[in-house]
Design a protein around this motif. Sequence first.
Motif, short mmCIF file in Angstrom:
data_model
loop_
_atom_site.label_atom_id
_atom_site.label_comp_id
_atom_site.label_asym_id
_atom_site.label_seq_id
_atom_site.Cartn_x
_atom_site.Cartn_y
_atom_site.Cartn_z
N PHE A 270 4.50 9.74 6.43
CA PHE A 270 5.91 9.47 5.40
C PHE A 270 6.43 10.10 4.58
CE2 PHE A 270 5.86 5.89 9.09
CZ PHE A 270 7.41 6.41 9.14
N THR A 271 5.01 10.30 4.27
CA THR A 271 5.35 10.86 2.19
C THR A 271 6.19 12.34 2.13
OG1 THR A 271 3.07 9.96 1.53
CG2 THR A 271 3.83 11.49 0.80
N GLY A 272 5.58 13.07 3.33
CA GLY A 272 7.35 14.34 2.96
C GLY A 272 8.43 13.98 3.00
N TYR A 273 8.34 12.82 3.45
CA TYR A 273 9.61 12.11 3.53
C TYR A 273 10.55 12.11 2.98
CZ TYR A 273 13.81 9.40 5.22
OH TYR A 273 14.86 8.98 6.32
N TYR A 274 9.69 10.77 1.97
CA TYR A 274 10.27 10.29 0.70
C TYR A 274 10.39 11.61 -0.76
CZ TYR A 274 8.48 6.64 2.69
OH TYR A 274 8.36 5.45 3.86
N ALA A 275 9.40 12.50 -0.14
CA ALA A 275 8.86 14.01 -1.49
C ALA A 275 10.45 14.88 -0.71
CB ALA A 275 7.76 14.96 -0.81
N ILE A 276 10.82 14.77 0.34
CA ILE A 276 12.27 15.52 0.05
C ILE A 276 13.17 14.84 -0.71
CG2 ILE A 276 13.71 15.99 2.13
CD1 ILE A 276 11.18 18.13 2.09
N ILE A 277 13.32 13.10 0.06
CA ILE A 277 14.38 12.53 -0.68
C ILE A 277 14.24 11.99 -2.12
CG2 ILE A 277 15.04 10.21 -1.21
CD1 ILE A 277 13.90 8.69 1.08
N GLY B 192 0.76 -1.33 0.34
CA GLY B 192 -0.23 0.09 0.34
C GLY B 192 0.99 1.18 -0.25
N MET B 193 1.81 1.43 0.80
CA MET B 193 2.67 2.51 0.75
C MET B 193 3.84 2.57 -0.50
SD MET B 193 2.57 3.66 3.63
CE MET B 193 4.24 4.79 4.00
N MET B 194 3.66 1.71 -1.25
CA MET B 194 4.84 1.54 -2.59
C MET B 194 3.00 1.73 -3.66
SD MET B 194 7.21 0.18 -2.44
CE MET B 194 8.49 -0.62 -0.53
N ALA B 195 1.93 1.64 -3.44
CA ALA B 195 1.55 1.99 -4.38
C ALA B 195 0.85 3.72 -4.02
CB ALA B 195 0.24 1.54 -4.82
N LEU B 196 0.64 4.60 -3.06
CA LEU B 196 0.47 5.39 -2.83
C LEU B 196 1.43 6.50 -1.88
CD1 LEU B 196 -3.52 5.77 -1.87
CD2 LEU B 196 -2.61 5.08 0.35
N SER B 197 1.94 5.87 -0.84
CA SER B 197 2.65 7.22 -1.05
C SER B 197 3.90 7.81 -1.75
CB SER B 197 3.29 6.69 0.63
OG SER B 197 3.91 7.57 1.56
N LEU B 198 4.60 6.69 -2.14
CA LEU B 198 6.08 6.54 -3.06
C LEU B 198 5.85 8.10 -4.50
CD1 LEU B 198 8.27 3.87 -2.72
CD2 LEU B 198 8.15 5.61 -1.64
N VAL C 146 12.23 3.56 -1.93
CA VAL C 146 11.37 2.09 -2.21
C VAL C 146 11.75 0.55 -0.74
CG1 VAL C 146 11.67 -0.23 -2.99
CG2 VAL C 146 10.51 1.94 -4.52
N VAL C 147 13.50 1.62 -0.36
CA VAL C 147 14.02 0.07 0.82
C VAL C 147 13.37 0.98 1.98
CG1 VAL C 147 16.17 -0.76 1.60
CG2 VAL C 147 15.69 -0.22 -0.60
N ILE C 148 13.86 2.41 1.80
CA ILE C 148 13.82 2.61 3.54
C ILE C 148 12.47 2.94 3.19
CG2 ILE C 148 12.95 4.38 4.89
CD1 ILE C 148 16.28 3.68 4.01
N CYS C 149 11.62 2.30 2.50
CA CYS C 149 10.00 3.19 2.99
C CYS C 149 9.59 0.83 3.51
CB CYS C 149 8.86 3.10 1.65
SG CYS C 149 7.52 2.50 1.61
N SER D 41 -7.22 2.06 7.27
CA SER D 41 -7.09 3.12 7.84
C SER D 41 -5.02 3.98 8.83
CB SER D 41 -7.90 3.28 8.99
OG SER D 41 -8.80 3.44 8.91
N VAL D 42 -5.08 2.67 8.95
CA VAL D 42 -3.50 2.54 9.52
C VAL D 42 -2.38 3.02 8.26
CG1 VAL D 42 -2.02 0.84 10.44
CG2 VAL D 42 -3.79 0.64 11.72
N LEU D 43 -3.03 2.38 6.85
CA LEU D 43 -1.84 2.74 5.75
C LEU D 43 -2.39 4.17 5.51
CD1 LEU D 43 -0.72 2.02 3.28
CD2 LEU D 43 -2.30 1.70 1.87
N ILE D 44 -3.40 4.66 6.04
CA ILE D 44 -3.13 6.11 5.43
C ILE D 44 -3.02 6.96 6.49
CG2 ILE D 44 -5.33 8.11 5.24
CD1 ILE D 44 -7.41 5.84 5.11
#
Lengths: 311, 441
Positions: A185-192, A96-102, A235-238, A176-179
Amino acid sequence: MAKTAEAVIAKVQPDRRVERRRTSLQLTGVAMMAPALLFLLAFVFAPMGYALYLSLYQSTLYTPQPVFAGFANYARLFSSPDFWQAASNTVWLAAGMMALSLPAALILAVLLNQRIRGRAVFRTAIFGPYVIPLVSSGLIFSLLFATDGGPVNLALQRLGLPPVNWLGQGRTALLSVLILTAWQFTGYYAIIFLAGLQSVPTSLVEACQVDGGGRCQVFRHVTLRALGPSLFFAVVICLIQTFQTFDQVYVMTGGGPDGATTTFAYYIFEKGFQAFNIGESSAASVLLILVLACLSYLQMRVSRRWVVEES
Amino acid sequence: MKRDRLWTSGALLALGLVATGCGAPAANGGGQAATAASRAAASSQPVTITFWYGVGTTLSQDIQQMVQEFNRTHPGIKVVATYQGSYSGGGEEQQKLLAAIKAGDPPTLAQIEVHAMPVFAASGQLLDLTQLMQSSSVDKPSNFLPGILVSTQYQGRYYGVPFNRSVPVLYYNKTLFAKAHIASPPSNWTELAADAKKLTSGAGSSKIYGFEPLVDWWPWEYAVESGGGSILSPDLSRATFDQPPALSILETEQSLVKQGYAKVETGPNYWDLMTQDFINGQVAMDIDSIGSAGKVTKGVGDKFQWGTALLPRGKTLAVPPGGGDLVIFKDATPAQQKAAWTFIQWWTAPKQSVKWSTETGYLPVQKADLSDPVYQAYLNKHPQYRTAIEELRYEHPSPASPAYLAALQPVQQALQGIFDEGKPVAATMHEAAQAADQNLG
């Protein structure tokens, strides 16, 4: 990278003085790392070794003398549906994080890489959630997702939709937990990604444009390629972060309902500190360490390759 | 310059050592010195004992006040009481006790949830209180209310003294009952099911439900045993709660939910939410701890009339123990153990026991409490508590297996599956029993 630098120096001046200087450089290095290393040894590596030891014993609070059990703890884990449920929940979250957050992070990064008004403000804002302790954001999201009078359900009602029992049903509870995790974490990946975007060579972008490439083509053929290392890193950090998911679950659902939100890390906690089964809990910890070690190794291998390629 | 760097690295290394490795022995030395000092001073100074408990907010304040009172009246003893997070199953206090036991540094005294007593007793860390109780004028076993000692024994020895005890009871909304022309609360599950139908009215967000089951293993113990089933086999090695009699009450509860006559609260705050539903008049009946009576009294105010009744019978009536008992850890010095025992006897003596009960709503623990005029006056003012005292006669011990807490984990999950997700009772409980067997074996 240090190795390459040293190799270059060695090639240029293969001289005794340099060699002596190198030893002293190394000594300084070791000395600088010593405090951190000792700390890691005492609080990370030693407990890891102890967990490995305990995982081979039948050990509970009520059996004061642990009994050697070989791989029995592991065998019990592998035959336990709850363990597999926890593992699959964790994988589901990671997917879910791969599909949504990244992807969201990538879009945000590209947007925030444009020259827009208040860019600094936006950049700070998207990074904001990452610095909030997960326990606090977990509490906030529990309130948001509350069945009676939670803002999410109030909004649904405004739209004429029935209220949803977000944290009380298996599927929506994990969602809900995924959301929350994505929000955090999305902001963190965005900074990367943003950092990666800074290193996209303008010459290549211009070359692509001269060749008649449109925006999409520039993005596909230049930007995305140059982002490779950042993408892989993210991807790995996520994956690692998702596999450690604990706080959100502890605060929002307590692993329920019916184990629907029990993650790998939460399972370890439940087994060890609620069921007092230290042996089985340690066995699960060792498995988690193995998974994370593989991921970290992969990350190191590949990032090293990329760094070499770049230089 | 080279020298400088070497010197710097040496200094850094030294700093590192001080900050990490070498710091530990120094700290230990300090600790030993401190204990030696306190031992030397013990003859003239009061004996200090530590007391860990797991009830928060106003209850914590009540405990602190009582402890202050004890310290004031007992100059030779100093009790340091600390709130350590919830004492309930898997709560923070239990986790901290586990860690403290492993580290060899448990407190002198602790509050132990009644179902966790076997775990802690089997750990071999608790002081056997049998001798002390039998020779005590206050805490003689025969002084306690019948039924209340069921949770304090492990393998025939006493390890705990009743502290904050409760039972689940049936709460019912008298005003809604009168509206539905029902004269008295149900005494068995056939009546409860029929009443729940009559009491359900309205629709949407203003719907009133006849009943609300608590999705928790505590009332589930009652459901299994009262249905005529058993939780574990007599030798405690196998789960038997998936047998038909153990499921009968659960089946009734689930069918009420499925037919829309019962409401269910889910999520991590399910218990508070259920109590709140009753207070809001959204449900006419629920099964809740007598410990919630204070909250209900306050919350309902004059909105409607309510009362408590004995839990409805299945084939029989078996009431699980609830709340916590006090234990003493073996690790304590003889002087500390003696001081701790003095403290326990003081706390459970009728004067204090009655004060604690009337302040908090927890059950009185001694026979003498009931004839105490203060408690009599309290009962007259709050007749709801009579039910709980009456229920003590039906108190049934929970399985005294140290692995019981672990076996309850799959049960809690199964209950969530049955009530939150509507899974079939028999199949779900069968799976849970298999998982529980793994934890018991």
